[in-house]
Enzyme design. Structure first.
Site, short mmCIF file in Angstrom:
data_model
loop_
_atom_site.label_atom_id
_atom_site.label_comp_id
_atom_site.label_asym_id
_atom_site.label_seq_id
_atom_site.Cartn_x
_atom_site.Cartn_y
_atom_site.Cartn_z
N ASP A 1 -31.47 3.08 -29.38
CA ASP A 1 -32.15 3.78 -30.02
C ASP A 1 -31.19 4.25 -31.30
OD1 ASP A 1 -34.45 5.20 -31.07
OD2 ASP A 1 -33.57 7.24 -30.02
N GLU B 1 -31.98 -0.60 -32.65
CA GLU B 1 -32.37 0.31 -34.11
C GLU B 1 -31.79 1.15 -34.64
OE1 GLU B 1 -35.13 4.20 -35.19
OE2 GLU B 1 -33.59 3.62 -34.11
N HIS C 1 -28.33 10.64 -27.83
CA HIS C 1 -28.08 11.68 -27.50
C HIS C 1 -28.56 11.84 -25.83
CE1 HIS C 1 -31.68 10.59 -30.17
NE2 HIS C 1 -32.17 10.46 -29.67
N ASP D 1 -39.97 14.62 -28.28
CA ASP D 1 -39.78 13.56 -29.06
C ASP D 1 -40.58 12.10 -28.54
OD1 ASP D 1 -39.40 12.41 -31.74
OD2 ASP D 1 -37.44 12.04 -31.07
N HIS E 1 -44.08 2.83 -33.63
CA HIS E 1 -44.69 3.88 -33.85
C HIS E 1 -43.60 5.22 -34.82
CE1 HIS E 1 -40.10 4.00 -31.97
NE2 HIS E 1 -40.32 5.33 -32.28
N ASP E 2 -42.54 5.00 -35.53
CA ASP E 2 -42.14 6.02 -36.39
C ASP E 2 -42.34 5.76 -37.81
OD1 ASP E 2 -40.27 7.04 -35.20
OD2 ASP E 2 -38.63 5.69 -35.06
C1 OTU Z 1 -35.67 6.82 -33.41
O1 OTU Z 1 -35.45 6.77 -35.11
C2 OTU Z 1 -36.58 6.52 -32.61
O2 OTU Z 1 -37.46 5.43 -33.05
C3 OTU Z 1 -37.42 7.94 -33.16
O3 OTU Z 1 -39.02 8.05 -32.84
C4 OTU Z 1 -36.86 8.89 -32.47
O4 OTU Z 1 -37.49 10.19 -33.20
C5 OTU Z 1 -35.45 10.06 -32.88
O5 OTU Z 1 -35.23 7.98 -33.03
C6 OTU Z 1 -35.12 9.71 -31.90
O6 OTU Z 1 -34.09 9.15 -30.50
O7 OTU Z 1 -33.27 7.80 -36.96
O8 OTU Z 1 -32.15 4.96 -37.08
O9 OTU Z 1 -37.03 8.51 -39.77
O10 OTU Z 1 -37.43 6.12 -38.37
O11 OTU Z 1 -35.62 9.47 -36.39
C7 OTU Z 1 -32.59 6.26 -35.50
C8 OTU Z 1 -38.22 8.61 -38.14
C9 OTU Z 1 -33.76 6.50 -36.96
C10 OTU Z 1 -36.21 7.62 -37.78
C11 OTU Z 1 -35.63 7.86 -36.91
C12 OTU Z 1 -35.24 6.81 -35.95
#
Ligand code: OTU
Length: 626
Positions: free
Chosen positions: A269, A311, A169, A126, A380-381
């Site tokens: 995160d 985040e 995680h 990921d 990046h998302d």
């Molecule tokens: C975050 O993202 C990260 O920014 C992603 O890059 C990761 O894949 C994810 O966590 C797992 O580590 O749910 O509130 O809809 O906006 O996964 C956190 C996609 C998250 C992302 C979502 C987000």
């Protein structure tokens, strides 16, 4: 001063901070673990971890601690321009990033978010969001020594380093997970495991799905554990069990160790997901906030130069809570991603109408003192449309229809769309999740270049700079996503990339195009126009009287956003026209200066070109240093 004297003086500093934050730390820990018979022992252990981190803290960072305690809003200065990138995609290695500091400074960057660079799971990970060790750098990117050296060079160049703290995680090959798999009960309790599938079904009935296509469901069966493991995201990302105080203390120790290597801001995160409750959607639980408040208190005691950033991709009504509410106001995160501003800006651009944006921003509570928002238009998302739900006070509106429209518009599937993005994690034609795509491609540059249409290219560049001008004008930290400052397009080869793993977000995670970057001084080129546009915004912003958030946001006419900041006598006004047509705009009373075009004496009515943005200051009241 002799060493032991130094130590004693510094421990006294620690104890003074611990006394100041004692009540906050206890409130948070008590909310989580107050019922336990061994509570006092965990409390003592938490302080011990903080003390050890404080003792190990390099002298330069201790000096920074003192400076920031005297200036607690340091990260809210108007010159806080952020930049976010993957280490490998930007410059190969951490050392490579060091070599590019000059480029960042040229752009006006004072805050650098490096996406995950810690040791990551081999194979699918990921994009590094599956961490195998919190205490080692991914070997292909460098080592912990390089990290400290980079942080120090950045600091010397006026740039604060931000790193992710993957607190929800670990990877399934983290040492804790490996030990759990080997049968160690102590480490098995670091994760959320269920021997009976029926238990997972009971939770699942109330849960959403983040990666509904590439990782459906929230649980993964582990043959080693002979149990189901909670995996909100990918099956190899094992959610941590914060009901176990050992997990919180491990995470705190990991954070403090990274802080002692020079990380100044932690991006927490997936912050909403930290606490699970049967019968709930397991987001934004009060205990998730308590976990963050405990981390904040420990940081404030041991490494007070550090700031925390949430985040939390959640609707506006839940968002401000991450900056702290009630007795915790201003004592949770320092910063949070302004998902509301971001998604509503994209809605305004698609609809050519700024009313919903103005209304949504006015409905946001003001951030508590010494906290603020991180504004961004791309990261990046994907752009997660799920946050557009309207608050309890929001007008009755068909939000579902709006989300559906935006998803189609930015995938280029509606009639008047200029965008070339793609829907992300959509399970069927009706479902809406998010949109992938680079700023430039979503703003129409990709199509315009394909068609060789100079008029459309010009409109696309104006849309890009309009989106940036609005985001930069909000206050707090303004973040640029790597490549957007050059108008970099979608990476159409993304599916062949080594890190793809079937995840559509790699569409907008192409490698930095240093060839395009070399054109940034070429006057007629598109990268040049975009780069100079961003640079001008960054420079002008540093002189603006921006508050933590605007004090009035309105429209007039409907396509034109008017955002006001009034600070110590000065009045800043953003005008942003989300429609392609020129409109006449009435200025408020007084004589105004256009700070981007350096024009004085504006008053009365102003013609605002299609997708035009103006940054205006009321002349005569501006402070002289501006
Ligand atoms: C975050 O993202 C990260 O920014 C992603 O890059 C990761 O894949 C994810 O966590 C797992 O580590 O749910 O509130 O809809 O906006 O996964 C956190 C996609 C998250 C992302 C979502 C987000």
């Amino acid at each position: 001063m002799a060493d032991d004297e130094h130590g004693a003086a510094s421990d006294a500093e620690f104890h003074a901070r611990a006394a100041r934050w004692h009540g906050d730390l206890n409130r948070a820990l008590h909310a989580l673990y107050g019922e336990r018979a061994d509570f006092a022992a965990w409390q003592a252990k938490a302080l011990q971890i903080a003390l050890e981190a404080h003792r190990a803290r390099p002298a330069a960072l201790r000096a920074l601690d003192r400076a920031r305690e005297a200036d607690p809003a340091w990260f809210l200065a108007p010159d806080r321009i952020g930049y976010s990138c993957y280490v490998d995609r930007f410059a190969g290695t951490l050392e490579g990033v060091s070599a590019r500091i000059g480029y960042l400074q040229e752009l006006g960057v004072t805050y650098l978010h490096l996406l995950p660079f810690l040791k990551m799971r081999p194979g699918c990970n990921d994009g590094g969001f599956a961490v195998s060790s919190y205490r080692a750098v991914e070997p292909s990117l460098g080592d912990m020594h390089d990290l400290a050296a980079l942080a120090q060079r950045l600091r010397a160049g006026g740039i604060s380093l931000c790193a992710d703290l993957l607190c929800n995680h670990t990877a399934d090959d983290h040492e804790w997970a490996l030990r759990a798999k080997a049968g160690d009960a102590h480490y098995r309790d670091y994760y959320l495991t269920f021997a009976d599938e029926a238990q997972t079904k009971a939770f699942e009935a109330h849960l959403g799905q983040v990666f509904a296509v590439t990782a459906p469901g929230n649980f993964t069966f582990s043959p080693e554990l002979q149990a189901w493991v909670w995996t909100t995201f990918y099956p190899y990302q094992w959610d941590l069990n914060f009901a176990n105080p050992a997990v919180l203390l491990e995470m705190a120790a990991a954070m403090l160790n990274l802080a002692n290597h020079g990380v100044e801001v932690f991006r927490l995160d997936s912050a909403p997901f930290l606490w699970k409750r049967l019968g709930g959607d397991c987001q934004n639980e009060p205990q998730a906030h308590a976990i963050i408040q405990a981390l904040r208190a420990l940081a404030a005691i041991a490494v007070p130069a550090v700031a925390l950033k949430a985040e939390a991709i959640v609707p506006a009504a839940q968002l401000v809570d991450y900056l702290g509410i009630g007795p915790s106001a201003g004592k949770e995160c320092h910063l949070a991603y302004n998902t509301n501003l971001m998604t509503l800006q994209w809605a305004a651009l698609a609809r050519g109408n700024a009313e919903l944006l103005a209304e949504g921003l006015m409905a946001m509570p003001r951030p508590p003192p010494n906290t603020g928002w991180l504004s961004y238009v791309r990261c990046h998302d994907d752009i997660g449309w799920g946050v557009l739900r309207g608050g309890p006070e929001g007008k009755a509106r068909d939000w579902e229809a709006l989300r559906g429209f935006l998803s189609k518009f930015y995938a280029g599937e509606t009639e008047n769309s200029f965008a070339s993005g793609a829907a992300f994690q959509v399970t069927n034609a009706q479902a809406v999740h998010g949109t992938s795509g680079s700023l430039a491609s979503l703003c129409g540059l990709e199509r315009a270049l394909l068609a060789g249409d100079a008029g459309e290219m010009d409109l696309a560049v104006r849309r890009i700079l309009l989106m940036a001008a609005v985001s930069f004008a909000f206050g707090g930290v303004a973040l640029i996503n790597m490549g957007d400052e050059l108008g970099q397009l979608n990476d159409l080869t993304f599916a062949q990339g080594p890190r793809y793993d079937g995840d559509g977000r790699w569409l907008h995670r192409g490698a930095m195009d240093w060839g395009q970057a070399a054109l940034r001084t070429a006057l007629g080129s598109i990268p040049g126009r975009v780069f100079r546009g961003f640079q001008a915004l960054a420079r002008a912003r540093a002189t603006l009287p921006l508050g933590r958030a605007p004090d009035l946001v309105e429209t007039g006419p409907a396509s034109v956003l008017r955002m006001h900041h009034r600070q110590s006598g000065a009045h800043f006004l953003l005008l942003a026209n989300f429609s392609p047509r020129e409109v006449p705009v009435a200025l408020p009373a007084g004589v105004w200066r256009d700070v981007l075009q350096d024009k004085d004496g504006l008053s009365g009515e102003l013609p605002l070109e299609g997708y035009g943005a103006r940054w205006l200051l009321r002349a005569g009241i501006v402070n002289k240093t501006g």
